[in-house]
Enzyme design. Structure first.
Site, short mmCIF file in Angstrom:
data_model
loop_
_atom_site.label_atom_id
_atom_site.label_comp_id
_atom_site.label_asym_id
_atom_site.label_seq_id
_atom_site.Cartn_x
_atom_site.Cartn_y
_atom_site.Cartn_z
N ALA A 141 -1.63 5.98 1.61
CA ALA A 141 -2.88 4.97 1.64
C ALA A 141 -2.99 4.32 3.07
CB ALA A 141 -2.94 4.03 0.74
N LEU B 273 0.77 -1.10 -0.03
CA LEU B 273 0.24 0.21 0.19
C LEU B 273 0.87 1.19 -0.06
CD1 LEU B 273 -2.89 -0.71 2.60
CD2 LEU B 273 -3.23 -0.09 0.16
N ASP B 274 0.66 2.31 -0.64
CA ASP B 274 1.27 3.53 -0.57
C ASP B 274 1.43 4.02 0.58
OD1 ASP B 274 1.83 2.90 -3.56
OD2 ASP B 274 0.12 4.34 -4.28
N SER B 275 2.35 4.84 0.76
CA SER B 275 2.31 5.56 2.03
C SER B 275 1.33 6.38 2.35
CB SER B 275 3.59 6.78 2.15
OG SER B 275 4.82 5.88 2.03
#
Length: 342
Positions: A116, A112-114
């Site tokens: 997100a 998961l992106d930072s």
């Protein structure tokens, strides 16, 4: 640790693998009992607790889910989880030996992106070998997008690269074009992503100022998209998709399809495989050995047979003898380990 309390280093005999079933519950009970007996001989109540917890932790094999907040990367969150579990068990965070032994093996099944948040599937012990399959499982997201503005990262953390009017876009316009992004489609991944070139992430190369060509469009699957809210310039989507799909690329493409542009403001993963954010993802205040042991057992019952952890060979499940002085754990990464572990 209280003054005068003797610390016990806990793990299994060199070369041994944790005893398992799908959840490791039986082996956890056996290891815990042995650890309690061994620790009791030292005459310290606190050591009994640490020895039992360490044995239980090292016996865990399977997958579970945690809640990722906004901010940390998926890797940073896993390191935080590992440190918390080792501290609870009274075990050293790292072992530096020639054989590079690991006190605890942990990995995640989908970055998961930072910025997100949401469900992050975690594998522990031999459960890390199940994570490759988890990557291909369906996922569900709630995404808040913004019309009229594009960025280099395709989300609100990037630099604005383009601005276009959006005032003529209606809810009907957006709902009608969503059908074009449903089913088996082709999608170009964003440059700022975890995808790699020559062993390095594309996002890392771009941040270093390297010239990076966009990846070619690749086939992805979208099981369904619905428009939850539409209050220009903001809109909210509920998306269910397969592995390898990028919500940021979807929102960017939707903006272009509407003759405007768009970026992602907020992103929450609400489901991965059978694990949902509300029912199965453990918040950080529940990152304890007992809570994770219960979650591993529960989550294993939700997995289809083909994804369940295979039982070990008879020679691997033979009874292990635990020492009252120390236990060491050795786990060598096999060829079928496709997920980076920590």
């Amino acid at each position: 640790m209280a003054a005068g309390e003797k610390e016990v280093e806990s793990a299994l005999e060199p070369g041994a693998t944790p005893d398992s079933g799908t959840s490791g519950t039986t082996s956890a009970m056996a290891a815990t009992s042995s650890a309690i007996v061994a620790a009791a001989r030292t005459g310290t109540e606190g050591t009994v607790s640490k020895g039992a917890l360490a044995a239980k932790l090292l016996s865990l094999n399977g997958v579970f889910a945690v809640q990722k907040p906004k901010g940390p990367t998926s890797a940073e969150l896993l390191n935080r989880l590992k440190e918390k579990l080792l501290a609870e068990a009274g075990m050293p965070p790292r072992e530096r030996t020639k054989r590079k032994k690991q006190t605890l093996k942990i990995g995640h099944g989908g970055t998961l992106d930072s910025p997100a948040q949401g469900v992050l599937v975690v594998g522990i012990g031999r459960g890390t070998k199940m994570l490759t399959n988890m990557l291909s499982e369906s996922k569900r997201y709630i995404a808040v997008g913004e019309l009229g503005r594009a960025t280099d990262t395709l989300d609100s953390t990037g630099k604005v690269t383009e601005e276009k009017p959006y005032d003529k876009i209606t809810r009907g316009d957006m709902e009608s074009i969503l059908q074009k992004f449903t089913g088996n489609i082709m999608q170009v991944p964003p440059l700022y992503s975890a995808l790699k070139k020559d062993g390095q992430r594309l996002s890392t190369l771009v941040k270093r100022g390297k010239i990076v060509e966009a990846k070619s469009a690749r086939p992805v699957t979208v099981y369904g998209i619905s428009l939850q809210k539409f209050q220009p310039p903001f809109f909210t989507l509920d998306v269910e998709c397969g592995g390898g799909f990028y919500i940021r690329s979807l929102v960017n493409d939707i903006g272009k399809e509407l003759s405007s542009c768009a970026n992602v403001l907020e992103l929450t993963r609400t489901k991965q495989g059978p694990f949902t954010l509300e029912e199965h993802a453990l918040p950080e205040d529940r990152w304890t050995i007992d809570a994770i042991a219960q979650s591993v057992e529960h989550c294993s019952s939700l997995l289809p047979t083909e994804l369940a952890l295979k039982k070990p060979k008879p020679e691997e499940s033979s009874e292990k003898v635990l020492s009252c002085k120390s236990i060491t754990f050795s786990d060598t990464k096999g060829k079928d380990d496709a997920i980076k572990t920590f």
